[in-house]
Design an enzyme around this catalytic site. Structure first.
Site, PDB file in Angstrom:
ATOM      1  N   ARG A  45       9.412  -0.489  31.029  1.00  0.00           N
ATOM      2  CA  ARG A  45      10.412  -1.540  31.244  1.00  0.00           C
ATOM      3  C   ARG A  45      11.840  -1.012  31.019  1.00  0.00           C
ATOM      4  NH1 ARG A  45       9.177  -5.004  33.856  1.00  0.00           N
ATOM      5  NH2 ARG A  45       6.970  -5.157  34.193  1.00  0.00           N
ATOM      6  N   HIS A  75       6.859   9.842  35.296  1.00  0.00           N
ATOM      7  CA  HIS A  75       7.146   8.669  36.135  1.00  0.00           C
ATOM      8  C   HIS A  75       8.331   7.912  35.528  1.00  0.00           C
ATOM      9  CE1 HIS A  75       6.727   5.097  38.511  1.00  0.00           C
ATOM     10  NE2 HIS A  75       5.580   5.469  39.065  1.00  0.00           N
ATOM     11  N   TYR A  78       9.747   1.460  35.773  1.00  0.00           N
ATOM     12  CA  TYR A  78       9.776   0.561  36.939  1.00  0.00           C
ATOM     13  C   TYR A  78      11.116  -0.149  37.091  1.00  0.00           C
ATOM     14  CZ  TYR A  78       4.686   0.911  36.920  1.00  0.00           C
ATOM     15  OH  TYR A  78       3.392   1.368  36.971  1.00  0.00           O
ATOM     16  N   HIS A 115      10.353   5.315  41.995  1.00  0.00           N
ATOM     17  CA  HIS A 115      10.341   4.335  43.069  1.00  0.00           C
ATOM     18  C   HIS A 115      11.760   4.309  43.612  1.00  0.00           C
ATOM     19  CE1 HIS A 115       6.765   2.030  41.015  1.00  0.00           C
ATOM     20  NE2 HIS A 115       6.492   3.283  41.317  1.00  0.00           N
ATOM     21  N   GLU A 150       8.398   8.014  45.719  1.00  0.00           N
ATOM     22  CA  GLU A 150       7.045   7.494  45.917  1.00  0.00           C
ATOM     23  C   GLU A 150       6.979   6.604  47.151  1.00  0.00           C
ATOM     24  OE1 GLU A 150       5.243   5.854  42.423  1.00  0.00           O
ATOM     25  OE2 GLU A 150       3.432   5.245  43.502  1.00  0.00           O
ATOM     26  N   ASP A 184       1.121   7.593  47.434  1.00  0.00           N
ATOM     27  CA  ASP A 184       0.206   6.719  46.693  1.00  0.00           C
ATOM     28  C   ASP A 184      -0.750   6.094  47.699  1.00  0.00           C
ATOM     29  OD1 ASP A 184      -0.857   4.276  45.494  1.00  0.00           O
ATOM     30  OD2 ASP A 184       0.560   4.622  43.856  1.00  0.00           O
ATOM     31  N   HIS A 187      -0.614   2.330  47.866  1.00  0.00           N
ATOM     32  CA  HIS A 187       0.650   1.842  48.429  1.00  0.00           C
ATOM     33  C   HIS A 187       0.725   2.004  49.949  1.00  0.00           C
ATOM     34  CE1 HIS A 187       2.971   2.405  44.361  1.00  0.00           C
ATOM     35  NE2 HIS A 187       1.924   1.604  44.252  1.00  0.00           N
ATOM     36  N   HIS A 219      -0.920  10.036  44.309  1.00  0.00           N
ATOM     37  CA  HIS A 219      -1.475   9.019  43.407  1.00  0.00           C
ATOM     38  C   HIS A 219      -2.764   8.538  44.055  1.00  0.00           C
ATOM     39  CE1 HIS A 219       2.590   7.838  41.350  1.00  0.00           C
ATOM     40  NE2 HIS A 219       2.030   8.909  40.804  1.00  0.00           N
ATOM     41  N   ASP A 232       0.400  -4.136  46.403  1.00  0.00           N
ATOM     42  CA  ASP A 232       0.472  -3.153  45.315  1.00  0.00           C
ATOM     43  C   ASP A 232      -0.344  -3.569  44.088  1.00  0.00           C
ATOM     44  OD1 ASP A 232       1.024  -1.119  43.575  1.00  0.00           O
ATOM     45  OD2 ASP A 232       3.186  -1.450  43.502  1.00  0.00           O
ATOM     46  N   HIS A 234      -3.587  -2.003  42.226  1.00  0.00           N
ATOM     47  CA  HIS A 234      -4.512  -0.869  42.246  1.00  0.00           C
ATOM     48  C   HIS A 234      -5.922  -1.315  41.845  1.00  0.00           C
ATOM     49  CE1 HIS A 234      -0.885   1.973  41.282  1.00  0.00           C
ATOM     50  NE2 HIS A 234      -0.629   1.119  42.257  1.00  0.00           N
ATOM     51  N   GLU A 264      -4.098   6.279  38.914  1.00  0.00           N
ATOM     52  CA  GLU A 264      -3.361   5.173  38.279  1.00  0.00           C
ATOM     53  C   GLU A 264      -4.192   3.912  38.448  1.00  0.00           C
ATOM     54  OE1 GLU A 264       0.028   5.367  40.991  1.00  0.00           O
ATOM     55  OE2 GLU A 264       1.256   5.894  39.260  1.00  0.00           O
TER      56      GLU A 264
END
Ligand code: FE
Ligand code: FE
Ligand code: ZN
Length: 286
Positions: A45, A75, A78, A115, A150, A184, A187, A219, A232, A234, A264
């Site tokens: 976050r 990574h 987000y 991202h 990504e 991914d 994705h 991914h 999105d 997974h 993931e």
């Protein structure tokens, strides 16, 4: 198959918690049969990252050399939106990005995935402009870290839902030598690329639009939703709309097989260990 014996050249691992530091992640990777891993540079976050511990880094580098671990994939959080509409949010994202790239150089030559961002109504063109500006500000000719954009599912106003959008960013960026793509599987399927029925065609399109040499990581995820859903979500390997047949083709494809694969999927460590063991049995040749 013994989970500790890995088919030659198969780089497979999962996302791991970074709370115990680098050495702890590398040891966990070995325990679950992995030889690569992904982690968040900080709380997903956002917020402050833990201070780098030079002893932990040194121990990690020695351990990963001994155990053939890597490349590792960091990574970005987000919340890091390099193309937010508000200047304050963009600057916050840029601060995180620059701090992350600085920290990455403690482990030279590794991978950093982000991202591209969400344009939140400004339009794709404006969003891409902000992203390129951020890349040009943060990346240097001296850095050893590869920055990977990504492929996104196209949820909301996400940029990176098509190979064309990613290529537009790459072509406009100043530091192209250290810029690549992380694909991914969940994705791109959710974005509408039909790898279930036409993996070959999708990869050929990627090659035509972006160039297969830009692809640096995968991914490997199944998807809870059908083709083109832009959701999105997974799914565990073999239990979603991609299925084991498709994911087997992905890990064995001649253009992909030597790339690092990062799971993931919605799992705790025992679930990851099981999926890693499963994918090793699905791996053909070297
Ligand atoms: Fe991601
Ligand atoms: Fe991903
Ligand atoms: Zn995702």
């Amino acid at each position: 198959m013994n989970p500790l014996s890995t088919p030659q050249n198969f780089k497979i691992g999962s996302h791991l918690s970074s709370s115990g530091g680098y050495l702890a992640m590398a040891k966990t990777a070995v325990e679950i049969g992995a030889n690569v891993f992904q982690f968040f540079t900080r709380n997903p976050r956002g917020g402050a990252a833990k201070a780098i511990n030079p002893d932990d880094i040194a121990a990690f580098l020695a351990f990963s050399k001994e155990n053939n671990i890597g490349p590792i994939l960091a990574h970005a959080p987000y919340t890091m939106n390099l193309c937010a509409a508000e200047e304050r949010i963009r600057n916050f994202a840029l601060d995180i990005f620059m701090d992350d790239l600085h920290r990455m150089e403690y482990t030279p030559g590794q991978l950093y995935n982000l991202h591209p961002g969400s344009h939140v109504g400004q339009g794709v063109e404006k969003g891409i402009e902000w992203i390129v500006k951020a890349l040009d500000t943060a990346m240097t000719k001296e850095q050893t870290t590869f920055v990977l954009l990504e492929t996104m599912a196209g949820k909301g106003t996400e940029i990176g839902r098509s190979f064309e959008e990613l290529n537009t960013i790459i072509q406009a960026a100043a530091c192209k030598e250290r810029l690549g793509v992380c694909l991914d599987t969940c994705h791109i399927h959710d974005a509408g690329y039909d790898i279930v029925n036409d993996l070959e065609g999708v990869l050929e399109e990627f090659d035509k639009v972006v160039g297969i040499d830009r692809l640096k990581a995968i991914h490997i995820n199944d998807s809870k939703n059908p083709l083109g859903s832009h959701k999105d979500r997974h799914e565990t390997i073999g239990d979603g709309h991609l299925g084991l047949d498709t994911l087997r083709k992905v890990i064995n494809h001649p253009w992909l097989k030597d790339l690092p694969f990062y799971l993931e999927t919605p799992n705790e460590l025992p679930g990851y260990a099981k999926e890693i063991a499963l994918l090793k049995t699905e791996r053909t040749g070297t």
